[in-house]
Scaffold this motif. Sequence first.
Motif, short mmCIF file in Angstrom:
data_model
loop_
_atom_site.label_atom_id
_atom_site.label_comp_id
_atom_site.label_asym_id
_atom_site.label_seq_id
_atom_site.Cartn_x
_atom_site.Cartn_y
_atom_site.Cartn_z
N SER A 43 5.77 9.40 -3.82
CA SER A 43 6.93 8.52 -3.95
C SER A 43 8.13 9.23 -3.35
O SER A 43 8.25 10.46 -3.46
N THR A 50 12.54 8.99 -2.24
CA THR A 50 13.85 8.36 -2.36
C THR A 50 14.85 9.15 -1.53
O THR A 50 14.57 10.27 -1.09
N ASP A 77 7.07 8.02 -9.87
CA ASP A 77 7.98 7.30 -8.97
C ASP A 77 9.36 7.93 -9.10
O ASP A 77 9.88 8.06 -10.21
N MET A 119 13.41 7.73 -8.01
CA MET A 119 14.38 6.74 -7.53
C MET A 119 15.79 7.21 -7.82
O MET A 119 16.08 7.69 -8.93
N ALA A 138 7.44 1.80 -11.80
CA ALA A 138 8.45 2.14 -10.80
C ALA A 138 9.75 1.43 -11.16
O ALA A 138 9.74 0.31 -11.68
N HIS A 193 6.23 -1.25 -5.89
CA HIS A 193 7.60 -0.84 -5.58
C HIS A 193 8.36 -2.07 -5.08
O HIS A 193 7.81 -2.88 -4.31
N TYR A 229 11.74 -3.44 -2.93
CA TYR A 229 12.76 -3.11 -1.95
C TYR A 229 13.58 -4.37 -1.68
O TYR A 229 13.04 -5.48 -1.69
N CYS A 248 2.48 -3.19 -3.04
CA CYS A 248 1.51 -2.68 -4.01
C CYS A 248 0.28 -2.13 -3.30
O CYS A 248 -0.04 -2.53 -2.17
N GLU A 257 -2.75 -1.40 1.32
CA GLU A 257 -1.38 -1.67 0.88
C GLU A 257 -1.04 -3.10 1.26
O GLU A 257 -1.33 -3.54 2.39
N HIS A 292 -1.46 3.24 -1.60
CA HIS A 292 -0.51 3.79 -2.58
C HIS A 292 0.72 4.36 -1.86
O HIS A 292 0.97 5.56 -1.84
N ASP A 319 4.95 4.24 -0.38
CA ASP A 319 6.35 4.05 -0.75
C ASP A 319 7.17 4.12 0.53
O ASP A 319 6.84 4.89 1.45
N GLY A 368 7.11 5.31 5.86
CA GLY A 368 6.33 5.13 4.65
C GLY A 368 5.45 6.33 4.39
O GLY A 368 4.79 6.83 5.30
#
Length: 587
Positions: free
Chosen positions: A83, A85, A143, A145, A193, A261, A263, A273, A284, A323, A325, A336
């Motif tokens: 994950s 950020t 996750d 963030m 998440a 997740h 966005y 997902c 994905e 999997h 993000d 990603g």
Amino acid sequence: MQSKRRILNGRARILSCLLLTTLFVSCNSTNTDTEETDVREGSHEPLFQNFTYTGKDKIYEDNPLEEDFFYSPILQGCYPDPSITRKGDDYYLVASSFVMFPGVPIFHSKDLVNWKQIGHVLNRESQLKVETAGISAGIYAPDIMYNPHNDTFYMITTQIASGIGNMVVKTKDPLQGNWSDPIKLDFDGIDPALFFDDDGKAYVVHNDAPDEGKERYKGHRVIKVWDYDIEKDQVIAGTDKIIVDGGVDITQKPIWIEAPHIYKRNNQYYLMCAEGGTGGNHSEVIFVCDSPRGPYKPSSKNPILSQRHLDKRRANPVEWAGHADLVETPSGEWYGVFLAIRPNEKNRVNTGRETFILPVDWSGEWPVFEGGMEPLKPSVKMPTGAKNKMNTAGLFPNGNFTFADSFKERRLDDRWVALRGPRENFVREIKDGIIIKPFEVNIKKQQPISALFYRQQHQIFSAEVEMDYVPQGESDLAGITCLQSEQFNYVFGLTKSGDDYYVVLERTEKGHSKLVANAKVDQVHKLKLKVDANGDDYRFSYDIGRGDFENVGGTVSGDILSTDVAGGFTGAMIGLYATSANDIKID
């Protein structure tokens, strides 16, 4: 006059005390060094020095980097469920750690290319309670963030141990660490998440079971959303809602919709997902809605990332991709991160699920992983302005590299982890290396063990270490281990039987152990131990100081070190191991 005399006498007493204190500290310091040496002399506590790991995968030799490209995976070895950020131009990335201690490795980058491990999110026993958990329990799918509304970073995850379940920790600055103790969250399921909307509202999405009595088939799962109270750090009771049932098309019976997740882009909310389970059918998928609470409509272009449909006989296959993000760069580019595996020549998965990266084209309505539905290549194009500093000191290496650790630093490298408990409970650092205090429990137990682990990061590698050790009896053993789990592992070390010393190699499969081979040695104390792997072939060797390594047990199969053989979610690890509960018997 008497007053001056009293002052002088007082100063003399102070100087005398200072001199005595200095002498005491000096003597005590000398005695400590001597004591460390004396305690080790003939001790059952092994001293480890000069560990070296070298990876030599052919794919990197055959594919040298072109200008403006960098290697993917960016995190080789068991770093799954990534994950990511961003705050400003600082990127932070985390991965699953299961029962590894400390837990949730965290990485920092300024450009998505050059990464540095800055520690672990969960580094205290108050945060991580996995003492009796199996190796594939513990921390799942963290996750990370950043919330710009309160300038705070959150890490939300599921801790499958000690009744904790879903939890969140937070900090103002990941570079400084100091993550809070866990706040237990009041909902079931896994893979939570967080999403922070532009208006300051917050939401949690996660995988869960269908409502009671509505499960249609094995693997049927749902995605739920909750409103989240930032002040109380808790979901708001009664706000839970199913926003995806089963997956993209429930009539096709999709399994394990998970790792969600949210966005926001162009006033639309996108829900991404994983679908298909974290194995050969992994993928994905993406959905869209004009509200974070749904209902979400799937893209007609799903899946947007997968390798499941490709020819299994292709060269250098990458499998199990999913999997994921997403993160947007300051210049508006998208990338990603996701997990995938690189099977060896026998289709085994010894390096586990690793962290890969791809550029993402989001010029249209839907995000598209560039090359994500094609056979994945070993390198990808760098973001604008990035410069590859791969294998520079202090940065996390990838490709082929050598990791060398003399253990003479006063702080263990973050790549060394323990299982189920703190490293400090059994590792003592001295000027010559590290001493591992043996626990009265061996590697086959679901308990904290006295072993320090480094992840296997290549299919072709060599790892060796120097060990100073004299076992006192049959219950004493120290050496190295190649471990997939407490039920699947190799142990290669020095022990004693009667009045003789032996180097032994033991294989444990499904919890059943077998002595593969042993070699009597007439010289102990300083020993070099080595393991070499070439795909599925592993060889264990020792050197008693003559400059030549002697093999023990010939070539053995790495099958038990593969995730698809041993089961679970972890990759193989190489450990420095000691025990006073050795059960390997010499015939």
